[in-house]
Design a protein around this motif. Structure first.
Motif, PDB file in Angstrom:
ATOM      1  N   THR A  56       0.933  -1.146   0.147  1.00 36.33           N
ATOM      2  CA  THR A  56      -0.126   0.065   0.046  1.00 36.33           C
ATOM      3  C   THR A  56       0.782   1.271   0.001  1.00 36.33           C
ATOM      4  O   THR A  56       0.611   2.255  -0.720  1.00 36.33           O
ATOM      5  CB  THR A  56      -0.993   0.026   1.303  1.00 36.33           C
ATOM      6  OG1 THR A  56      -1.774  -1.185   1.205  1.00 36.33           O
ATOM      7  CG2 THR A  56      -1.753   1.232   1.080  1.00 36.33           C
ATOM      8  N   SER A  57       1.904   1.205   0.908  1.00 36.01           N
ATOM      9  CA  SER A  57       2.829   2.226   1.051  1.00 36.01           C
ATOM     10  C   SER A  57       3.733   2.595  -0.294  1.00 36.01           C
ATOM     11  O   SER A  57       3.784   3.748  -0.837  1.00 36.01           O
ATOM     12  CB  SER A  57       3.868   2.015   2.135  1.00 36.01           C
ATOM     13  OG  SER A  57       4.669   3.381   1.925  1.00 36.01           O
ATOM     14  N   LEU A  58       4.131   1.272  -1.092  1.00 32.31           N
ATOM     15  CA  LEU A  58       4.585   1.409  -2.268  1.00 32.31           C
ATOM     16  C   LEU A  58       3.844   2.300  -3.412  1.00 32.31           C
ATOM     17  O   LEU A  58       4.111   2.872  -4.207  1.00 32.31           O
ATOM     18  CB  LEU A  58       5.091   0.080  -2.688  1.00 32.31           C
ATOM     19  CG  LEU A  58       6.026  -0.196  -3.590  1.00 32.31           C
ATOM     20  CD1 LEU A  58       7.408   0.543  -3.277  1.00 32.31           C
ATOM     21  CD2 LEU A  58       6.475  -1.421  -4.144  1.00 32.31           C
ATOM     22  N   VAL A  59       2.561   1.549  -3.418  1.00 30.75           N
ATOM     23  CA  VAL A  59       1.688   2.023  -4.516  1.00 30.75           C
ATOM     24  C   VAL A  59       1.483   3.566  -4.230  1.00 30.75           C
ATOM     25  O   VAL A  59       1.323   4.620  -5.197  1.00 30.75           O
ATOM     26  CB  VAL A  59       0.515   1.267  -4.599  1.00 30.75           C
ATOM     27  CG1 VAL A  59      -0.645   1.912  -5.286  1.00 30.75           C
ATOM     28  CG2 VAL A  59       0.712  -0.121  -4.955  1.00 30.75           C
ATOM     29  N   GLU A  60       1.332   3.936  -3.191  1.00 29.24           N
ATOM     30  CA  GLU A  60       0.845   5.391  -2.793  1.00 29.24           C
ATOM     31  C   GLU A  60       2.257   6.340  -3.013  1.00 29.24           C
ATOM     32  O   GLU A  60       1.955   7.462  -3.562  1.00 29.24           O
ATOM     33  CB  GLU A  60       0.619   5.585  -1.140  1.00 29.24           C
ATOM     34  CG  GLU A  60      -0.812   5.119  -0.774  1.00 29.24           C
ATOM     35  CD  GLU A  60      -0.892   5.393   0.692  1.00 29.24           C
ATOM     36  OE1 GLU A  60      -2.309   5.229   1.046  1.00 29.24           O
ATOM     37  OE2 GLU A  60      -0.037   5.682   1.468  1.00 29.24           O
ATOM     38  N   SER A  61       3.206   5.816  -2.924  1.00 26.78           N
ATOM     39  CA  SER A  61       4.539   6.750  -3.233  1.00 26.78           C
ATOM     40  C   SER A  61       4.761   6.708  -4.446  1.00 26.78           C
ATOM     41  O   SER A  61       5.524   7.926  -5.185  1.00 26.78           O
ATOM     42  CB  SER A  61       5.658   6.007  -2.255  1.00 26.78           C
ATOM     43  OG  SER A  61       6.012   4.811  -2.990  1.00 26.78           O
ATOM     44  N   GLY A  62       4.381   5.939  -5.396  1.00 25.40           N
ATOM     45  CA  GLY A  62       4.979   5.694  -6.855  1.00 25.40           C
ATOM     46  C   GLY A  62       6.430   5.681  -6.948  1.00 25.40           C
ATOM     47  O   GLY A  62       6.668   5.720  -8.285  1.00 25.40           O
ATOM     48  N   LYS A  63       6.897   5.207  -5.997  1.00 24.94           N
ATOM     49  CA  LYS A  63       8.376   4.747  -6.239  1.00 24.94           C
ATOM     50  C   LYS A  63       8.554   3.396  -7.325  1.00 24.94           C
ATOM     51  O   LYS A  63       7.711   2.597  -7.217  1.00 24.94           O
ATOM     52  CB  LYS A  63       8.871   4.477  -4.968  1.00 24.94           C
ATOM     53  CG  LYS A  63       9.078   5.682  -4.017  1.00 24.94           C
ATOM     54  CD  LYS A  63       9.615   5.157  -2.756  1.00 24.94           C
ATOM     55  CE  LYS A  63       9.911   6.504  -1.749  1.00 24.94           C
ATOM     56  NZ  LYS A  63      10.335   5.931  -0.449  1.00 24.94           N
ATOM     57  N   LYS A  64       9.655   3.721  -7.986  1.00 25.04           N
ATOM     58  CA  LYS A  64       9.748   2.339  -8.767  1.00 25.04           C
ATOM     59  C   LYS A  64      10.176   1.248  -8.092  1.00 25.04           C
ATOM     60  O   LYS A  64      10.965   1.342  -6.931  1.00 25.04           O
ATOM     61  CB  LYS A  64      11.054   2.763  -9.619  1.00 25.04           C
ATOM     62  CG  LYS A  64      10.538   4.079 -10.878  1.00 25.04           C
ATOM     63  CD  LYS A  64      11.999   4.229 -11.911  1.00 25.04           C
ATOM     64  CE  LYS A  64      11.462   5.357 -12.617  1.00 25.04           C
ATOM     65  NZ  LYS A  64      12.595   5.491 -13.437  1.00 25.04           N
ATOM     66  N   HIS A  65       9.832   0.286  -8.618  1.00 24.09           N
ATOM     67  CA  HIS A  65      10.137  -1.314  -7.698  1.00 24.09           C
ATOM     68  C   HIS A  65      10.321  -2.498  -8.732  1.00 24.09           C
ATOM     69  O   HIS A  65       9.931  -2.059  -9.995  1.00 24.09           O
ATOM     70  CB  HIS A  65       8.918  -1.332  -6.831  1.00 24.09           C
ATOM     71  CG  HIS A  65       7.605  -1.723  -7.411  1.00 24.09           C
ATOM     72  ND1 HIS A  65       7.134  -2.690  -8.174  1.00 24.09           N
ATOM     73  CD2 HIS A  65       6.513  -0.723  -7.671  1.00 24.09           C
ATOM     74  CE1 HIS A  65       6.059  -2.645  -8.640  1.00 24.09           C
ATOM     75  NE2 HIS A  65       5.546  -1.306  -8.411  1.00 24.09           N
ATOM     76  N   ILE A  66      10.982  -3.496  -8.251  1.00 23.59           N
ATOM     77  CA  ILE A  66      11.062  -4.728  -8.991  1.00 23.59           C
ATOM     78  C   ILE A  66       9.659  -5.304  -9.337  1.00 23.59           C
ATOM     79  O   ILE A  66       8.685  -5.047  -8.395  1.00 23.59           O
ATOM     80  CB  ILE A  66      12.052  -5.491  -8.390  1.00 23.59           C
ATOM     81  CG1 ILE A  66      11.771  -5.845  -7.075  1.00 23.59           C
ATOM     82  CG2 ILE A  66      13.407  -4.728  -8.290  1.00 23.59           C
ATOM     83  CD1 ILE A  66      12.621  -6.953  -6.316  1.00 23.59           C
ATOM     84  N   PRO A  67       9.596  -6.147 -10.201  1.00 21.85           N
ATOM     85  CA  PRO A  67       8.506  -6.930  -9.971  1.00 21.85           C
ATOM     86  C   PRO A  67       8.240  -7.697  -9.135  1.00 21.85           C
ATOM     87  O   PRO A  67       9.130  -8.303  -8.368  1.00 21.85           O
ATOM     88  CB  PRO A  67       8.752  -7.846 -11.452  1.00 21.85           C
ATOM     89  CG  PRO A  67       9.902  -7.317 -12.492  1.00 21.85           C
ATOM     90  CD  PRO A  67      10.535  -6.805 -11.352  1.00 21.85           C
ATOM     91  N   ILE A  68       6.977  -7.904  -8.539  1.00 23.94           N
ATOM     92  CA  ILE A  68       6.565  -8.408  -7.353  1.00 23.94           C
ATOM     93  C   ILE A  68       5.629  -9.449  -7.338  1.00 23.94           C
ATOM     94  O   ILE A  68       4.574  -9.343  -7.992  1.00 23.94           O
ATOM     95  CB  ILE A  68       6.051  -7.360  -6.363  1.00 23.94           C
ATOM     96  CG1 ILE A  68       7.010  -6.117  -6.087  1.00 23.94           C
ATOM     97  CG2 ILE A  68       5.886  -8.183  -4.958  1.00 23.94           C
ATOM     98  CD1 ILE A  68       6.530  -5.038  -5.185  1.00 23.94           C
ATOM     99  N   ASN A  69       5.995 -10.760  -6.995  1.00 28.20           N
ATOM    100  CA  ASN A  69       5.047 -12.099  -6.949  1.00 28.20           C
ATOM    101  C   ASN A  69       4.643 -11.938  -5.537  1.00 28.20           C
ATOM    102  O   ASN A  69       5.432 -12.282  -4.566  1.00 28.20           O
ATOM    103  CB  ASN A  69       5.799 -13.239  -7.327  1.00 28.20           C
ATOM    104  CG  ASN A  69       5.535 -13.782  -8.897  1.00 28.20           C
ATOM    105  OD1 ASN A  69       6.581 -13.844  -9.460  1.00 28.20           O
ATOM    106  ND2 ASN A  69       4.393 -13.589  -9.322  1.00 28.20           N
ATOM    107  N   VAL A  70       3.220 -11.909  -5.223  1.00 25.34           N
ATOM    108  CA  VAL A  70       2.623 -11.994  -4.072  1.00 25.34           C
ATOM    109  C   VAL A  70       2.012 -13.570  -3.978  1.00 25.34           C
ATOM    110  O   VAL A  70       1.371 -13.694  -4.589  1.00 25.34           O
ATOM    111  CB  VAL A  70       1.567 -11.041  -3.566  1.00 25.34           C
ATOM    112  CG1 VAL A  70       1.012 -11.202  -2.351  1.00 25.34           C
ATOM    113  CG2 VAL A  70       2.245  -9.482  -3.817  1.00 25.34           C
ATOM    114  N   VAL A  71       2.453 -14.166  -2.904  1.00 28.79           N
ATOM    115  CA  VAL A  71       1.828 -15.853  -2.997  1.00 28.79           C
ATOM    116  C   VAL A  71       1.389 -15.796  -1.617  1.00 28.79           C
ATOM    117  O   VAL A  71       2.341 -15.721  -0.449  1.00 28.79           O
ATOM    118  CB  VAL A  71       3.016 -16.679  -3.262  1.00 28.79           C
ATOM    119  CG1 VAL A  71       2.391 -18.102  -3.193  1.00 28.79           C
ATOM    120  CG2 VAL A  71       3.665 -16.578  -4.570  1.00 28.79           C
TER     121      VAL A  71
END
Length: 359
Positions: free
Chosen positions: A109-124
């Protein structure tokens, strides 16, 4: 930014959803909805494991926790007391591993709000971890792009990193003797309980060495006080972080059982020795360890790399070439009605989770 109040609310909401092993449908639906709202591409497999994928830059990375809890885990009533959250004392809290689920959701949630670039994320998010790692065993690994990851399911705070875990051999034994009336004709009987007690007395149990343990945890048998018991069942385990030691001590179980049974030719035994999972060990120079240390350094967290005596989904992941590692989630006294989580440690773990996936 990680928001403490939001994290607390998410955790409270999740623990109020009953999800003992084999009853994870409601929480799976809730988690899928949360991931969709964050913009993930969501999916499930035939076993009901939950997947979410966030596009990014670089090599994909997995964030994992499990959805199920142990019993008593229904009707949980969380109580906030200072920096801790407890149940009301009649149930577990469910921090194992809903603290892990919460940490991942807050970081995303924090990451999406910030708009910061990130690596591809697999959530399991797996099912059935507590009942035998069944979610990981039945996981559709074809739905994963990641080859490395973090599993949020450990004891203590996030600095607690499990670099090694034992393999596990399951031991199931059924002994069949011959029933008889214990007062009228005991000579005709062959006591299965007597044979079992002789076997168990000869087994090397408890702490075998610094990385090997063995236990007999369940035993049942007999039909009446005045009957020579015809049948007895007992169940145990052998664990070791060294595969050769695991195999050696399991052979010790087999030898003791078979040698003892040879003394009772008119009795029989059904012995099942089954490898549930293999041990794993990370070297300190492993890329996942390096990635964790880098994130810790930026957050001024001192890593505590240690070896554990417990198993987790990670043992199964490693069989499929998925190099995941367990970190702490701020949960204590798991599987008891005294269980609690430390809020500040969950916040720190969420900060780490967000940091580890930044591009």
């Amino acid at each position: 930014m990680i928001k403490k109040a939001r994290l607390i609310k998410t955790f409270i909401d999740l623990v109020k959803i009953d999800s003992p092993s084999e009853h994870e449908d409601e929480i799976a639906k809730n988690l899928l909805s949360r991931l969709k709202k964050l913009g993930a591409k969501t999916d499930t497999d035939s076993y009901g494991n939950v997947f979410g994928f966030f596009e990014g830059i670089g090599d994909p990375f997995m964030l994992n926790s499990h959805m199920d809890t142990v019993e008593p885990g229904r009707g949980i009533k969380p109580q906030i007391k200072g920096d801790r959250i407890y149940s009301d004392g009649n149930t577990i809290l469910g921090g194992d591993a809903k603290a892990g689920l919460t940490i991942i959701l807050e970081a995303l949630t924090s990451l999406v709000e910030s708009g910061k670039k990130h690596i591809p994320i697999n959530v399991v998010f797996t099912r059935g971890e507590e009942s035998g790692l069944f979610g990981a065993i039945n996981l559709n690994y074809g739905k994963l792009r990641a080859k490395q990851g973090i599993t949020f399911d450990g004891d203590d705070d996030v600095s607690n990193v499990d670099i090694s875990s034992p393999g596990y051999d399951r031991v199931d034994v059924t002994i069949t003797g011959r029933g008889a009336h214990a007062g009228a004709e005991p000579e005709r009987g062959i006591s299965a309980i007597k044979i079992a007690s002789e076997i168990i007395s000869k087994l090397k149990l408890g702490r075998i060495d610094f990385e090997t343990t063995a236990n007999i945890g369940l035993i049942s048998g007999g039909s009446a006080r005045n009957a020579v018991p015809e049948t007895v069942h007992f169940k145990g385990e052998v664990r070791s972080r060294d595969r050769k030691k695991l195999e050696k001590h399991t052979r010790h179980f087999e030898d003791v059982i078979n040698n003892t049974m040879n003394k009772y030719p008119d009795a029989s035994v059904n012995l099942v020795l089954e490898r549930e999972f293999n041990p794993y060990r990370f070297e300190e120079q492993h890329p996942v360890i390096d990635k964790i240390k880098k994130a810790f350094s930026e957050l001024k967290i001192k890593p505590n790399l240690h070896e554990t005596g417990g198993g987790s989904d990670v043992n199964i992941f490693h069989n499929h070439g998925l190099q995941s590692i367990v970190v702490g989630i701020g949960d204590y006294e798991a599987h008891t009605t005294r269980e609690y989580v430390v809020i500040s440690q969950m916040v720190q773990a969420a900060e780490f989770c967000e940091k580890i996936v930044l591009a």
